[in-house]
Design a protein around this motif. Structure first.
Motif, mmCIF file in Angstrom:
data_model
loop_
_atom_site.group_PDB
_atom_site.id
_atom_site.type_symbol
_atom_site.label_atom_id
_atom_site.label_comp_id
_atom_site.label_asym_id
_atom_site.label_seq_id
_atom_site.Cartn_x
_atom_site.Cartn_y
_atom_site.Cartn_z
ATOM 1 N N ALA A 1 -21.155 43.180 -43.240
ATOM 2 C CA ALA A 1 -19.871 42.500 -43.436
ATOM 3 C C ALA A 1 -19.067 43.096 -44.587
ATOM 4 O O ALA A 1 -17.847 43.222 -44.491
ATOM 5 C CB ALA A 1 -20.091 41.019 -43.667
ATOM 6 N N SER A 2 -19.712 43.477 -45.665
ATOM 7 C CA SER A 2 -18.983 43.982 -46.824
ATOM 8 C C SER A 2 -18.295 45.313 -46.547
ATOM 9 O O SER A 2 -17.288 45.631 -47.162
ATOM 10 C CB SER A 2 -19.924 44.124 -48.015
ATOM 11 N N ARG A 3 -18.825 46.097 -45.603
ATOM 12 C CA ARG A 3 -18.236 47.409 -45.285
ATOM 13 C C ARG A 3 -17.450 47.399 -43.988
ATOM 14 O O ARG A 3 -16.962 48.434 -43.551
ATOM 15 C CB ARG A 3 -19.352 48.441 -45.193
ATOM 16 N N ASP B 1 -13.468 49.344 -39.723
ATOM 17 C CA ASP B 1 -12.334 49.055 -38.849
ATOM 18 C C ASP B 1 -11.193 50.040 -39.086
ATOM 19 O O ASP B 1 -10.569 50.526 -38.147
ATOM 20 C CB ASP B 1 -11.830 47.626 -39.068
ATOM 21 N N GLN B 2 -10.915 50.334 -40.354
ATOM 22 C CA GLN B 2 -9.839 51.260 -40.678
ATOM 23 C C GLN B 2 -10.132 52.658 -40.140
ATOM 24 O O GLN B 2 -9.241 53.327 -39.609
ATOM 25 C CB GLN B 2 -9.613 51.311 -42.192
ATOM 26 N N ARG C 1 -8.307 56.471 -33.596
ATOM 27 C CA ARG C 1 -7.663 56.176 -32.315
ATOM 28 C C ARG C 1 -6.240 56.708 -32.275
ATOM 29 O O ARG C 1 -5.767 57.141 -31.246
ATOM 30 C CB ARG C 1 -7.676 54.674 -32.069
ATOM 31 N N ASP C 2 -5.550 56.698 -33.402
ATOM 32 C CA ASP C 2 -4.142 57.133 -33.448
ATOM 33 C C ASP C 2 -3.978 58.612 -33.396
ATOM 34 O O ASP C 2 -4.552 59.479 -33.356
ATOM 35 C CB ASP C 2 -3.465 56.617 -34.722
#
Length: 77
Positions: free
Chosen positions: A62-64, A69-70, A76-77
């Motif tokens: 959870a902390s990372r 996600d970033q 993806r972009d």
């Protein structure tokens, strides 16, 4: 061995495997066998983003998670 009534359902088990593969991908490139498994899990309709997110929290990631996600969005972009 656990009785079948106490075992986790299939979708949750697959989501935990997918979460572990994401965690591995953070530390090193995936091996061909792991890439194949990740591809199969990504196409499985039972393995949802929400279940993978829950599995990441369950496994203590959870902390990372925000950083992960970033990275995924940037790729993806």
């Amino acid at each position: 061995m656990k009785p079948s009534a106490e075992r986790a359902d299939g979708a949750w088990r697959k989501s935990r495997i997918a979460a572990r593969l994401l965690m591995l991908r953070e530390s090193r490139p995936l091996r061909p066998r792991e890439q194949t498994l990740a591809r199969r899990l990504s196409q499985d309709s039972e393995v949802t983003n929400r279940l993978i997110q829950q599995a990441l929290y369950f496994l203590g990631f959870a902390s990372r998670k925000y950083a992960l996600d970033q990275k995924l969005v940037d790729r993806r972009d």
